[in-house]
Design a protein around this motif. Structure first.
Motif, PDB file in Angstrom:
ATOM      1  N   HIS A   1      12.331 -18.679  -6.153  1.00 11.20           N
ATOM      2  CA  HIS A   1      11.875 -17.368  -5.843  1.00 11.20           C
ATOM      3  C   HIS A   1      11.131 -16.610  -7.041  1.00 11.20           C
ATOM      4  CE1 HIS A   1      15.731 -15.896  -7.416  1.00 11.20           C
ATOM      5  NE2 HIS A   1      15.166 -14.684  -7.839  1.00 11.20           N
ATOM      6  N   ILE A   2      10.323 -15.787  -6.861  1.00 13.00           N
ATOM      7  CA  ILE A   2       9.986 -14.997  -8.058  1.00 13.00           C
ATOM      8  C   ILE A   2      10.610 -13.377  -7.594  1.00 13.00           C
ATOM      9  CG2 ILE A   2       7.806 -15.799  -8.127  1.00 13.00           C
ATOM     10  CD1 ILE A   2       7.334 -12.849  -6.883  1.00 13.00           C
ATOM     11  N   GLU A   3      10.637 -12.798  -8.896  1.00 14.79           N
ATOM     12  CA  GLU A   3      11.495 -11.640  -9.073  1.00 14.79           C
ATOM     13  C   GLU A   3      10.678 -10.658  -9.878  1.00 14.79           C
ATOM     14  OE1 GLU A   3      15.748 -10.614 -11.280  1.00 14.79           O
ATOM     15  OE2 GLU A   3      15.737 -12.093  -9.727  1.00 14.79           O
ATOM     16  N   ILE A   4      10.495  -9.262  -9.129  1.00 11.72           N
ATOM     17  CA  ILE A   4       9.596  -8.360  -9.626  1.00 11.72           C
ATOM     18  C   ILE A   4      10.490  -7.110 -10.123  1.00 11.72           C
ATOM     19  CG2 ILE A   4       8.050  -6.681  -8.853  1.00 11.72           C
ATOM     20  CD1 ILE A   4       6.922  -9.380  -8.595  1.00 11.72           C
ATOM     21  N   TYR A   5      10.224  -6.867 -11.353  1.00 12.84           N
ATOM     22  CA  TYR A   5      10.826  -5.576 -11.993  1.00 12.84           C
ATOM     23  C   TYR A   5       9.585  -4.637 -12.148  1.00 12.84           C
ATOM     24  CZ  TYR A   5      13.169  -2.673 -15.341  1.00 12.84           C
ATOM     25  OH  TYR A   5      13.784  -1.444 -16.287  1.00 12.84           O
ATOM     26  N   ALA A   6       9.578  -3.704 -11.241  1.00 13.31           N
ATOM     27  CA  ALA A   6       8.304  -2.771 -11.233  1.00 13.31           C
ATOM     28  C   ALA A   6       8.794  -1.412 -10.441  1.00 13.31           C
ATOM     29  CB  ALA A   6       7.293  -3.378 -10.470  1.00 13.31           C
ATOM     30  N   GLY A   7       7.888  -0.587 -10.735  1.00  9.53           N
ATOM     31  CA  GLY A   7       8.124   0.799  -9.975  1.00  9.53           C
ATOM     32  C   GLY A   7       7.466   0.975  -8.944  1.00  9.53           C
ATOM     33  N   PRO A   8       7.251   2.192  -8.187  1.00 13.96           N
ATOM     34  CA  PRO A   8       6.464   2.192  -6.774  1.00 13.96           C
ATOM     35  C   PRO A   8       5.069   1.999  -6.912  1.00 13.96           C
ATOM     36  CG  PRO A   8       7.236   4.360  -7.621  1.00 13.96           C
ATOM     37  CD  PRO A   8       8.015   3.402  -8.492  1.00 13.96           C
ATOM     38  N   ARG A   9       4.306   2.478  -8.111  1.00 14.74           N
ATOM     39  CA  ARG A   9       3.059   2.145  -8.124  1.00 14.74           C
ATOM     40  C   ARG A   9       2.679   0.672  -8.118  1.00 14.74           C
ATOM     41  NH1 ARG A   9      -0.267   4.876 -12.951  1.00 14.74           N
ATOM     42  NH2 ARG A   9       0.746   6.831 -11.920  1.00 14.74           N
ATOM     43  N   ASP A  10       3.287  -0.092  -8.809  1.00 12.16           N
ATOM     44  CA  ASP A  10       3.052  -1.716  -8.630  1.00 12.16           C
ATOM     45  C   ASP A  10       3.517  -2.243  -7.420  1.00 12.16           C
ATOM     46  OD1 ASP A  10       1.909  -2.048 -11.303  1.00 12.16           O
ATOM     47  OD2 ASP A  10       3.811  -1.884 -12.392  1.00 12.16           O
ATOM     48  N   ILE A  11       4.594  -1.748  -7.061  1.00 15.95           N
ATOM     49  CA  ILE A  11       5.059  -2.378  -5.479  1.00 15.95           C
ATOM     50  C   ILE A  11       4.066  -2.038  -4.411  1.00 15.95           C
ATOM     51  CG2 ILE A  11       7.070  -2.298  -3.951  1.00 15.95           C
ATOM     52  CD1 ILE A  11       8.915  -1.717  -6.351  1.00 15.95           C
ATOM     53  N   SER A  12       3.650  -0.741  -4.640  1.00 15.53           N
ATOM     54  CA  SER A  12       2.502  -0.465  -3.529  1.00 15.53           C
ATOM     55  C   SER A  12       1.242  -1.161  -3.578  1.00 15.53           C
ATOM     56  CB  SER A  12       2.086   0.996  -3.768  1.00 15.53           C
ATOM     57  OG  SER A  12       1.059   1.483  -2.941  1.00 15.53           O
ATOM     58  N   SER A  13       0.778  -1.436  -4.743  1.00 17.15           N
ATOM     59  CA  SER A  13      -0.269  -2.267  -4.911  1.00 17.15           C
ATOM     60  C   SER A  13      -0.223  -3.532  -4.611  1.00 17.15           C
ATOM     61  CB  SER A  13      -0.899  -1.954  -6.129  1.00 17.15           C
ATOM     62  OG  SER A  13      -0.046  -2.747  -7.401  1.00 17.15           O
ATOM     63  N   LEU A  14       1.154  -4.141  -4.754  1.00 16.51           N
ATOM     64  CA  LEU A  14       1.317  -5.548  -4.592  1.00 16.51           C
ATOM     65  C   LEU A  14       1.838  -5.899  -3.148  1.00 16.51           C
ATOM     66  CD1 LEU A  14       2.829  -6.740  -8.021  1.00 16.51           C
ATOM     67  CD2 LEU A  14       0.792  -7.292  -7.006  1.00 16.51           C
ATOM     68  N   TYR A  15       2.093  -4.927  -2.520  1.00 14.71           N
ATOM     69  CA  TYR A  15       2.925  -4.834  -1.045  1.00 14.71           C
ATOM     70  C   TYR A  15       2.321  -5.997  -0.185  1.00 14.71           C
ATOM     71  CZ  TYR A  15       4.616  -3.562   3.484  1.00 14.71           C
ATOM     72  OH  TYR A  15       5.495  -3.670   4.549  1.00 14.71           O
TER      73      TYR A  15
ATOM     74  N   LYS B   1      12.609   6.634  -6.164  1.00 18.39           N
ATOM     75  CA  LYS B   1      12.796   7.219  -4.777  1.00 18.39           C
ATOM     76  C   LYS B   1      11.412   7.085  -3.864  1.00 18.39           C
ATOM     77  CE  LYS B   1      14.238  10.954  -1.690  1.00 18.39           C
ATOM     78  NZ  LYS B   1      14.538  12.381  -1.619  1.00 18.39           N
ATOM     79  N   ALA B   2      10.419   7.116  -4.613  1.00 20.03           N
ATOM     80  CA  ALA B   2       9.254   6.686  -3.882  1.00 20.03           C
ATOM     81  C   ALA B   2       8.805   5.226  -3.351  1.00 20.03           C
ATOM     82  CB  ALA B   2       8.065   7.224  -4.703  1.00 20.03           C
ATOM     83  N   SER B   3       9.818   4.608  -4.160  1.00 24.25           N
ATOM     84  CA  SER B   3       9.745   3.103  -3.641  1.00 24.25           C
ATOM     85  C   SER B   3      10.473   2.891  -2.184  1.00 24.25           C
ATOM     86  CB  SER B   3      10.341   1.869  -4.527  1.00 24.25           C
ATOM     87  OG  SER B   3       9.789   2.252  -5.936  1.00 24.25           O
ATOM     88  N   LEU B   4      11.251   3.863  -1.757  1.00 22.25           N
ATOM     89  CA  LEU B   4      12.193   3.472  -0.728  1.00 22.25           C
ATOM     90  C   LEU B   4      11.390   3.103   0.625  1.00 22.25           C
ATOM     91  CD1 LEU B   4      14.728   3.558   0.797  1.00 22.25           C
ATOM     92  CD2 LEU B   4      14.646   5.973   1.190  1.00 22.25           C
ATOM     93  N   PRO B   5      10.181   3.575   1.044  1.00 21.87           N
ATOM     94  CA  PRO B   5       9.590   3.108   2.168  1.00 21.87           C
ATOM     95  C   PRO B   5       9.212   1.672   1.897  1.00 21.87           C
ATOM     96  CG  PRO B   5       8.671   5.254   1.515  1.00 21.87           C
ATOM     97  CD  PRO B   5       9.557   4.833   0.407  1.00 21.87           C
ATOM     98  N   PHE B   6       8.716   1.439   0.865  1.00 24.96           N
ATOM     99  CA  PHE B   6       8.502  -0.130   0.429  1.00 24.96           C
ATOM    100  C   PHE B   6       9.653  -1.086   0.631  1.00 24.96           C
ATOM    101  CE2 PHE B   6       5.204   2.521  -1.609  1.00 24.96           C
ATOM    102  CZ  PHE B   6       4.004   2.139  -0.917  1.00 24.96           C
TER     103      PHE B   6
END
Length: 248
Positions: free
Chosen positions: A126-140, A158-163
């Motif tokens: 697998h791949i593992e991602i260490y990132a905050g909400p901005r990167d997670i949003s762009s990579l969703y 907390k902004a990552s919660l919906p993702f």
């Protein structure tokens, strides 16, 4: 209650360390780790490469050999790595590649899609991602298309919660780790993520807690138990990660 620690770091003497924004961690050996975790019914875990270790594999292979069966690794590799090296690492119980978007030291996100597919096809990694909400949003959308993914530290903010909830619903693993480095109360997200997908959440100590305002403590496990109840907590503390990493 059995514990499978899905996320911790070993920083032994004698191996390269690289300064990251002026930070170099203290040493933290296998012996140190096992001493801290002695009060728990530890049944295995995952050594995760830190930004300060870059692509060094020597420390990881040595750590896994010292820890023995039941312990696995997530490393950092460049996408130019040869197939033979991936397969050799897999035989030594390495199970994934970390993309450290928060701290650097890893392969760039430009190669995420290609590399994720390659390592899964070759070794079921697998791949593992260490990132905050901005990167997670762009990579969703990209993350949903990858064959196997884990997200570190509940998405950090907390902004990552919906993702996190949407990714969990689609089978992405979410690590309930690093509570001392979060910008929110983890109790706000543990129950909703578990409700979205009971097989998603995986506990990890994040020891030794490099740069975290507070390292792992006994209350972190108690928090999971209080949020979910004993049966569900057992799944998060042991079953989910054990099944994900131990393919024997």
């Amino acid at each position: 209650m059995n514990v499978f620690d899905s996320h911790f770091h070993i920083i032994p003497e004698g191996y390269p360390l690289h300064s990251n924004a002026g930070f170099v961690p203290d040493y933290f050996s296998v012996k140190d780790y096992l001493r801290v975790m002695k009060p728990y019914a530890l049944k295995g875990g995952v050594v995760v490469s830190g930004s300060f270790q870059r692509q060094d594999q020597g420390y990881l292979l040595d750590s896994l050999a010292r820890l023995g069966e039941g312990y696995f690794g997530v490393t950092q590799l460049l996408s130019s790595v040869r197939d033979e090296e991936i397969l050799a690492l897999s035989a030594s119980r390495v199970r994934g590649v970390r993309f450290n978007l928060k701290r650097g030291g890893s392969e760039t996100v430009d190669n995420l899609r290609y590399f994720a597919s390659r390592i899964y096809d070759l070794a079921k990694w697998h791949i593992e991602i260490y990132a905050g909400p901005r990167d997670i949003s762009s990579l969703y959308d990209t993350l949903l298309q990858l064959p196997a993914v884990a997200i570190d530290h509940l998405g950090l903010d907390k902004a990552s919660l919906p993702f996190m909830i949407k990714l969990a619903e689609r089978g992405v693993k979410i690590k309930a780790t690093g509570f001392g480095r979060l910008g929110f109360d983890p109790r706000l997200v543990i129950a909703p993520i578990y409700a979205a997908n009971p097989s998603s959440l995986m506990f990890g100590s994040d020891l030794p807690g490099t740069r975290a305002p507070r390292p792992f403590c006994e209350n972190d496990i108690a928090l999971i138990c209080d949020a979910l109840g004993e049966a569900a907590a057992g799944q998060v503390l042991y079953e989910n990660a054990h099944k994900f990493y131990d393919r024997s």
